[in-house]
Design an enzyme around this catalytic site. Sequence first.
Site, PDB file in Angstrom:
ATOM      1  N   SER A   3       0.827  -1.215   0.000  1.00 32.39           N
ATOM      2  CA  SER A   3       0.000   0.000   0.000  1.00 32.39           C
ATOM      3  C   SER A   3       0.863   1.268   0.000  1.00 32.39           C
ATOM      4  CB  SER A   3      -0.921  -0.003   1.219  1.00 32.39           C
ATOM      5  OG  SER A   3      -0.153  -0.114   2.395  1.00 32.39           O
ATOM      6  N   GLU A   4       2.163   1.116   0.331  1.00 33.36           N
ATOM      7  CA  GLU A   4       3.060   2.289   0.328  1.00 33.36           C
ATOM      8  C   GLU A   4       3.863   2.382  -0.967  1.00 33.36           C
ATOM      9  OE1 GLU A   4       2.539   4.579   2.155  1.00 33.36           O
ATOM     10  OE2 GLU A   4       2.143   3.973   4.216  1.00 33.36           O
ATOM     11  N   HIS A  47       4.542   7.283  12.342  1.00 31.07           N
ATOM     12  CA  HIS A  47       4.501   6.110  11.465  1.00 31.07           C
ATOM     13  C   HIS A  47       5.785   5.271  11.552  1.00 31.07           C
ATOM     14  CE1 HIS A  47       3.321   4.700   7.113  1.00 31.07           C
ATOM     15  NE2 HIS A  47       3.849   3.720   7.836  1.00 31.07           N
TER      16      HIS A  47
HETATM   17 ZN   LIG Z   1       4.252   1.788   7.291  1.00 30.67          ZN
END
Ligand SMILES: [Zn+2]
Length: 225
Positions: free
Chosen positions: A79-80, A162
Amino acid sequence: METQLLAKESARAAIVEMGHTLIAKNLVAGSWGNISCRIDEQSIAITPSGRGYELLEPEDVVLIDREGAVLEGKRIPSSELKVHTAIYNAYPEAGAVIHTHSIYASALSAMHQDVPAIIEDIVQIIGGRVYCAEYALCGTQELADKTVAALRGRKAALLANHGAVCWGKNLQEALLVAEILEKAAQIAVICAGTGGKVYELSTEDADIMHDFYEKHYSKRQQGEE
Ligand SMILES: [Zn+2]
């Protein structure tokens, strides 16, 4: 150290192996964090979304292009992926990107603090103070843009609330950056806990040390000099 690219199947196997290494070194947990490496000018191998590193097989690794479109693979890419492609597009010499959720880097990121250039290895390997990117929601283009803005020529940046993202000319160098960053973050947290004054290295000395690493030391480690 030149950018050393791996062939497609070697890259997939190397990413699986690096996943095991990140778990063993306590830089990620579960399926969090992600790893990629460049195969050639147009294609990138990247970990899939939501798959634990212990279960990861080479065929789970997805191939994407520099815009993030899937070229090959049966799984959904990380997803990154936008953070990864943004780094390759901003730094042509980048051969690999590792995104970690390591504890001390995450602690500083929760306070939106940088990792100060207080120990020589962080300036040698990473180039100096590592900046914390402004907060953005995970998985967004905004996070990718803010990450690139925070890199400012360094091989790492913190992602607010994060974790951290690191790049290197290859997977081994990206891992080295992740380990040195985490060590420097731990030292910064220890220093902050004592309440003592911390002395940051000067930009001039940081530049000398980083320059020496780039020109000579990294090549010696690779047996090139
Ligand atoms: Zn992450």
